[in-house]
Design a protein around this motif. Structure first.
Motif, short mmCIF file in Angstrom:
data_model
loop_
_atom_site.label_atom_id
_atom_site.label_comp_id
_atom_site.label_asym_id
_atom_site.label_seq_id
_atom_site.Cartn_x
_atom_site.Cartn_y
_atom_site.Cartn_z
N ARG A 176 -43.75 -81.33 7.40
CA ARG A 176 -43.73 -80.21 6.33
C ARG A 176 -42.89 -80.03 5.17
N ARG A 177 -43.31 -79.88 4.05
CA ARG A 177 -42.40 -79.93 2.83
C ARG A 177 -41.76 -78.53 3.11
N GLN A 178 -40.23 -78.43 2.70
CA GLN A 178 -39.53 -77.30 2.75
C GLN A 178 -39.02 -76.60 1.24
N PRO A 179 -39.23 -75.40 1.08
CA PRO A 179 -38.94 -74.83 -0.10
C PRO A 179 -37.35 -75.54 -0.54
N GLY A 180 -37.40 -75.84 -1.94
CA GLY A 180 -36.11 -76.52 -2.51
C GLY A 180 -36.04 -77.99 -2.17
N GLU A 181 -36.99 -78.48 -1.60
CA GLU A 181 -36.86 -80.06 -1.36
C GLU A 181 -37.31 -80.71 -2.43
N VAL A 182 -36.63 -81.69 -2.84
CA VAL A 182 -36.75 -82.59 -4.03
C VAL A 182 -37.58 -83.88 -3.66
N GLU A 183 -38.78 -83.94 -4.46
CA GLU A 183 -39.74 -85.08 -4.38
C GLU A 183 -39.64 -85.91 -5.62
N VAL A 184 -40.11 -87.14 -5.39
CA VAL A 184 -40.08 -87.93 -6.37
C VAL A 184 -41.26 -88.52 -6.34
N TRP A 185 -42.16 -88.26 -7.73
CA TRP A 185 -43.59 -88.73 -7.80
C TRP A 185 -43.56 -89.50 -8.92
N SER A 186 -44.56 -90.66 -8.80
CA SER A 186 -44.95 -91.79 -9.67
C SER A 186 -45.94 -91.11 -10.36
N HIS A 187 -45.86 -91.07 -11.82
CA HIS A 187 -46.71 -90.62 -12.83
C HIS A 187 -47.02 -91.95 -13.68
N VAL A 188 -48.36 -92.22 -13.64
CA VAL A 188 -48.77 -93.35 -14.24
C VAL A 188 -50.10 -93.07 -15.11
N LEU A 189 -49.61 -93.45 -16.54
CA LEU A 189 -50.52 -93.31 -17.61
C LEU A 189 -51.64 -94.32 -17.58
N LEU A 190 -52.92 -94.25 -17.35
CA LEU A 190 -53.95 -95.20 -17.24
C LEU A 190 -54.51 -95.57 -18.47
N ARG A 191 -54.84 -94.30 -19.35
CA ARG A 191 -55.23 -94.45 -20.66
C ARG A 191 -55.27 -93.06 -21.06
N ASP A 192 -55.37 -92.80 -22.24
CA ASP A 192 -55.37 -91.51 -22.97
C ASP A 192 -56.34 -90.54 -22.35
N GLY A 193 -55.73 -89.34 -21.91
CA GLY A 193 -56.41 -88.53 -21.00
C GLY A 193 -56.57 -88.84 -19.56
N VAL A 194 -56.11 -89.93 -18.97
CA VAL A 194 -56.15 -90.27 -17.56
C VAL A 194 -54.68 -90.65 -17.07
N GLU A 195 -54.35 -89.62 -16.17
CA GLU A 195 -53.14 -90.20 -15.42
C GLU A 195 -53.32 -89.94 -14.05
N LEU A 196 -52.50 -90.71 -13.43
CA LEU A 196 -52.38 -90.88 -11.74
C LEU A 196 -51.13 -90.41 -11.30
N HIS A 197 -51.24 -89.38 -10.42
CA HIS A 197 -50.08 -88.81 -9.90
C HIS A 197 -49.75 -89.24 -8.46
N ILE A 198 -48.78 -89.72 -7.81
CA ILE A 198 -48.84 -90.19 -6.73
C ILE A 198 -47.24 -90.00 -5.93
N GLU A 199 -47.25 -89.31 -4.84
CA GLU A 199 -46.09 -89.16 -4.00
C GLU A 199 -46.08 -90.12 -2.91
N PRO A 200 -45.24 -91.33 -3.12
CA PRO A 200 -45.50 -92.41 -2.38
C PRO A 200 -45.19 -92.20 -0.92
N ARG A 201 -44.12 -91.12 -0.50
CA ARG A 201 -43.94 -91.01 0.94
C ARG A 201 -45.05 -90.43 1.62
N GLN A 202 -45.73 -89.27 0.94
CA GLN A 202 -46.78 -88.66 1.60
C GLN A 202 -48.02 -89.54 1.59
#
Length: 140
Positions: free
Chosen positions: A85-111
């Motif tokens: 379970r995620r805890q308040p104040g926990e830092v997460e690193v997300w991958s943010h990938v721009l696929l094309r204008d208007g389309v983005e992919l957000h991934i939290e690799p660990r989860q």
């Protein structure tokens, strides 16, 4: 112990796993790997120790912290690690990938339980699908 059980020195484990001896000692100190058999200069390691180190490597390559690996090694094993379970104040690193204008992919690799190569493959597959969906059919 079986008389034909292979024994390893700390140097052997270090060479086999391309892992510094200091790291192996740290894992033992942290309780991630069992203490060696025997004592002092007669201490040796067996297949169990090698398996434990390989398990740690597997989870590290999946992006898990040593703290999380400790939890997994202490608890029941399943095909995938149970999500913490995620805890308040926990830092997460997300991958943010721009696929094309208007389309983005957000991934939290660990989860998502995805490694870097898997994220690349996912991104390429989604980009290919977007191209297929936005390219007009020549038959029309």
């Amino acid at each position: 112990m079986n008389s034909n059980t292979q024994k390893f020195t700390l140097d052997d484990l270090s060479r086999l796993l391309d892992l510094p001896k200091r790291t192996i000692r740290y894992y033992i100190q942290q309780g991630l790997v069992d203490r060696p058999e025997g004592a002092k200069r007669g201490a040796f390691y067996v297949q169990r120790h090698l398996d434990q180190l390989l398990e740690i490597r597997k989870w590290q390559e999946a992006g898990l912290s040593l703290e999380r690996i400790r939890e997994l090694l202490a608890g029941p094993q399943g095909p995938l690690p149970p999500l913490r379970r995620r805890q308040p104040g926990e830092v997460e690193v997300w991958s943010h990938v721009l696929l094309r204008d208007g389309v983005e992919l957000h991934i939290e690799p660990r989860q998502a339980n995805l490694g870097p190569e898997q994220i690349r493959a996912l991104t390429q597959g989604v980009m290919q699908l977007i191209d297929e969906l936005t390219t007009p059919d020549e038959e029309e």
